[in-house]
Design a protein around this motif. Structure first.
Motif, PDB file in Angstrom:
ATOM      1  N   VAL A   1      39.698  48.731  38.379  1.00 35.72           N
ATOM      2  CA  VAL A   1      40.015  47.607  38.964  1.00 35.72           C
ATOM      3  C   VAL A   1      38.656  46.983  39.424  1.00 35.72           C
ATOM      4  O   VAL A   1      37.897  47.513  40.216  1.00 35.72           O
ATOM      5  CB  VAL A   1      40.749  47.815  40.331  1.00 35.72           C
TER       6      VAL A   1
ATOM      7  N   SER B   1      36.623  40.791  40.629  1.00 33.45           N
ATOM      8  CA  SER B   1      37.375  39.687  40.294  1.00 33.45           C
ATOM      9  C   SER B   1      38.980  40.155  39.850  1.00 33.45           C
ATOM     10  O   SER B   1      39.245  41.014  39.298  1.00 33.45           O
ATOM     11  CB  SER B   1      36.644  39.182  38.863  1.00 33.45           C
ATOM     12  N   GLU B   2      39.766  38.861  40.391  1.00 36.66           N
ATOM     13  CA  GLU B   2      41.034  39.311  40.122  1.00 36.66           C
ATOM     14  C   GLU B   2      41.348  39.133  38.943  1.00 36.66           C
ATOM     15  O   GLU B   2      41.054  38.439  37.829  1.00 36.66           O
ATOM     16  CB  GLU B   2      41.509  37.833  40.950  1.00 36.66           C
ATOM     17  N   GLY B   3      42.417  40.382  38.561  1.00 36.55           N
ATOM     18  CA  GLY B   3      42.873  40.278  37.192  1.00 36.55           C
ATOM     19  C   GLY B   3      42.013  40.822  35.940  1.00 36.55           C
ATOM     20  O   GLY B   3      42.280  40.718  34.632  1.00 36.55           O
ATOM     21  N   GLN B   4      40.624  41.240  36.673  1.00 40.21           N
ATOM     22  CA  GLN B   4      40.054  41.855  35.586  1.00 40.21           C
ATOM     23  C   GLN B   4      39.627  43.312  35.592  1.00 40.21           C
ATOM     24  O   GLN B   4      39.654  43.577  36.827  1.00 40.21           O
ATOM     25  CB  GLN B   4      38.566  40.913  35.693  1.00 40.21           C
ATOM     26  N   ASP B   5      39.297  43.798  34.530  1.00 42.04           N
ATOM     27  CA  ASP B   5      38.470  45.130  34.777  1.00 42.04           C
ATOM     28  C   ASP B   5      36.991  45.471  34.529  1.00 42.04           C
ATOM     29  O   ASP B   5      36.716  46.465  34.194  1.00 42.04           O
ATOM     30  CB  ASP B   5      39.506  46.252  33.988  1.00 42.04           C
TER      31      ASP B   5
ATOM     32  N   GLU C   1      33.206  43.045  35.454  1.00 46.25           N
ATOM     33  CA  GLU C   1      32.361  42.093  36.154  1.00 46.25           C
ATOM     34  C   GLU C   1      31.480  41.476  35.269  1.00 46.25           C
ATOM     35  O   GLU C   1      31.017  42.429  34.545  1.00 46.25           O
ATOM     36  CB  GLU C   1      31.714  42.292  37.356  1.00 46.25           C
TER      37      GLU C   1
ATOM     38  N   THR D   1      38.998  43.621  50.216  1.00 44.13           N
ATOM     39  CA  THR D   1      39.790  43.488  49.273  1.00 44.13           C
ATOM     40  C   THR D   1      39.857  44.420  48.049  1.00 44.13           C
ATOM     41  O   THR D   1      40.784  44.833  47.447  1.00 44.13           O
ATOM     42  CB  THR D   1      39.463  41.960  48.513  1.00 44.13           C
ATOM     43  N   ILE D   2      38.732  44.856  47.701  1.00 39.64           N
ATOM     44  CA  ILE D   2      38.558  45.844  46.619  1.00 39.64           C
ATOM     45  C   ILE D   2      39.240  47.256  46.988  1.00 39.64           C
ATOM     46  O   ILE D   2      40.172  47.609  46.230  1.00 39.64           O
ATOM     47  CB  ILE D   2      36.943  46.228  46.268  1.00 39.64           C
TER      48      ILE D   2
ATOM     49  N   LYS E   1      42.951  46.461  46.817  1.00 39.65           N
ATOM     50  CA  LYS E   1      43.637  46.522  45.516  1.00 39.65           C
ATOM     51  C   LYS E   1      43.662  47.666  44.873  1.00 39.65           C
ATOM     52  O   LYS E   1      44.608  47.861  44.036  1.00 39.65           O
ATOM     53  CB  LYS E   1      42.563  45.495  44.590  1.00 39.65           C
ATOM     54  N   ARG E   2      42.501  48.387  45.014  1.00 35.05           N
ATOM     55  CA  ARG E   2      42.643  49.674  44.409  1.00 35.05           C
ATOM     56  C   ARG E   2      43.649  50.721  45.109  1.00 35.05           C
ATOM     57  O   ARG E   2      44.174  51.534  44.156  1.00 35.05           O
ATOM     58  CB  ARG E   2      41.040  50.354  44.715  1.00 35.05           C
TER      59      ARG E   2
ATOM     60  N   TYR F   1      46.817  49.554  43.349  1.00 33.84           N
ATOM     61  CA  TYR F   1      46.852  49.902  41.867  1.00 33.84           C
ATOM     62  C   TYR F   1      47.163  51.380  41.846  1.00 33.84           C
ATOM     63  O   TYR F   1      48.170  51.962  40.962  1.00 33.84           O
ATOM     64  CB  TYR F   1      45.688  49.857  41.455  1.00 33.84           C
TER      65      TYR F   1
END
Ligand SMILES: [Zn+2]
Length: 280
Positions: free
Chosen positions: A173, A176-180, A182, A262-263, A266-267, A270
């Motif tokens: 994760v 950036s949103e929706g990306q695996d 950078e 945020t990271i 999100k993680r 996930y």
């Protein structure tokens, strides 16, 4: 700062490095805060000289010279020769040594001094920043010690390597949103700007101090004093082993609990998704 404050000399620092457990031939991964040492006669140069003197000509010193050259963070493209390290005066001092070699990586380059510096730094761009076969991973071969000089585990980059080695799904994760991945950028040998995707992006390390007590109890982390700086010494291989079992017990242990982060949020989400019923 009082005028009476003593200034540490290179010789005194050498003695303290030695007493802390560093010896000739050692491979050392150094994370550092110059300020925390107090006043040092000769500054960062003297600290680096003192350490190199202790590990001697057969020893290896690796410092992060991270630059985080991502267009989305408005940081200009990485130039291996000129882009300054963003992680402290001591790391920048090592980078500028004529006998240091810097790995080519737009976000997580390192500088290495020692006979095998080419082996350690080669092809960093083809590994992930702090994953399998990155310079930190390659230092295992030399029995690397990690010295946190006036810093704590929240700056220990090897813990990101532990996340990868423990195969934690959340390393996929990215910020950036929706990306695996950078997108990073750098100046290539022809002087042109080039873009490259970075996978297994090291996330947040603000929660990493959570491992200090368990590592101390297990005898993996040793507290030492260098100058005025409470410091920590670990063996990389012992850290990896200890983290394997800590992360097996709690795979989200290293994610911080700051709701603004945020990271980590999100993680964590996930992990809930992929571990699903297995963890409930
Ligand atoms: Zn976080």
């Amino acid at each position: 700062m009082s005028q009476m404050e003593r200034a540490w000399t290179r010789t005194q620092l050498s003695e303290q490095f030695h007493k802390a457990g560093l010896a000739p031939g050692d491979a050392v991964i150094l994370h550092s805060s110059l300020k925390s040492l107090g006043v040092v006669e000769g500054g960062a140069e003297a600290v680096v000289d003192a350490l190199l003197e202790v590990i001697g000509p057969r020893g290896h010193l690796l410092v992060p010279t991270f630059t985080y050259c991502l267009p989305m963070w408005n940081i200009p493209p990485f130039d291996v020769r000129t882009t300054k390290s963003r992680v402290g005066a001591i790391t920048e001092t090592v980078r500028l040594r004529p006998d240091a070699l810097r790995s080519f990586h737009p976000t997580h380059s390192v500088a290495v001094v020692g006979p095998e510096k080419e082996t350690v730094t080669r092809n960093h761009l083809h590994a992930t920043p702090l994953g399998v076969d990155c310079p930190f991973d390659r230092m295992r071969k030399y029995g690397a010690k990690i010295l946190m000089l006036g810093t704590t585990q929240d700056t220990n980059s090897s813990l990101h390597l532990c996340e990868v080695l423990a195969k934690l799904p959340y390393v996929e994760v990215a910020f950036s949103e929706g990306q695996d991945f950078e997108l990073a950028w750098f100046i290539n040998e022809e002087g042109q700007v080039e873009y490259t995707p970075i996978y297994e992006v090291p996330g947040c390390s603000r929660g990493f101090r959570v491992v200090e007590e368990p590592l101390r109890r297990a005898g993996v982390l040793r507290d030492v004093m260098i100058g005025n700086a409470p410091s920590q010494l670990l063996l990389l291989e012992e850290l990896i082993e200890a983290m394997k079992s800590l992360l097996a017990t709690d795979p989200t242990l290293l994610l911080c609990h700051n709701e603004q982060c945020t990271i980590c949020s999100k993680r964590r989400a996930y992990m809930k998704k992929v571990m699903g019923s297995a963890s409930s």
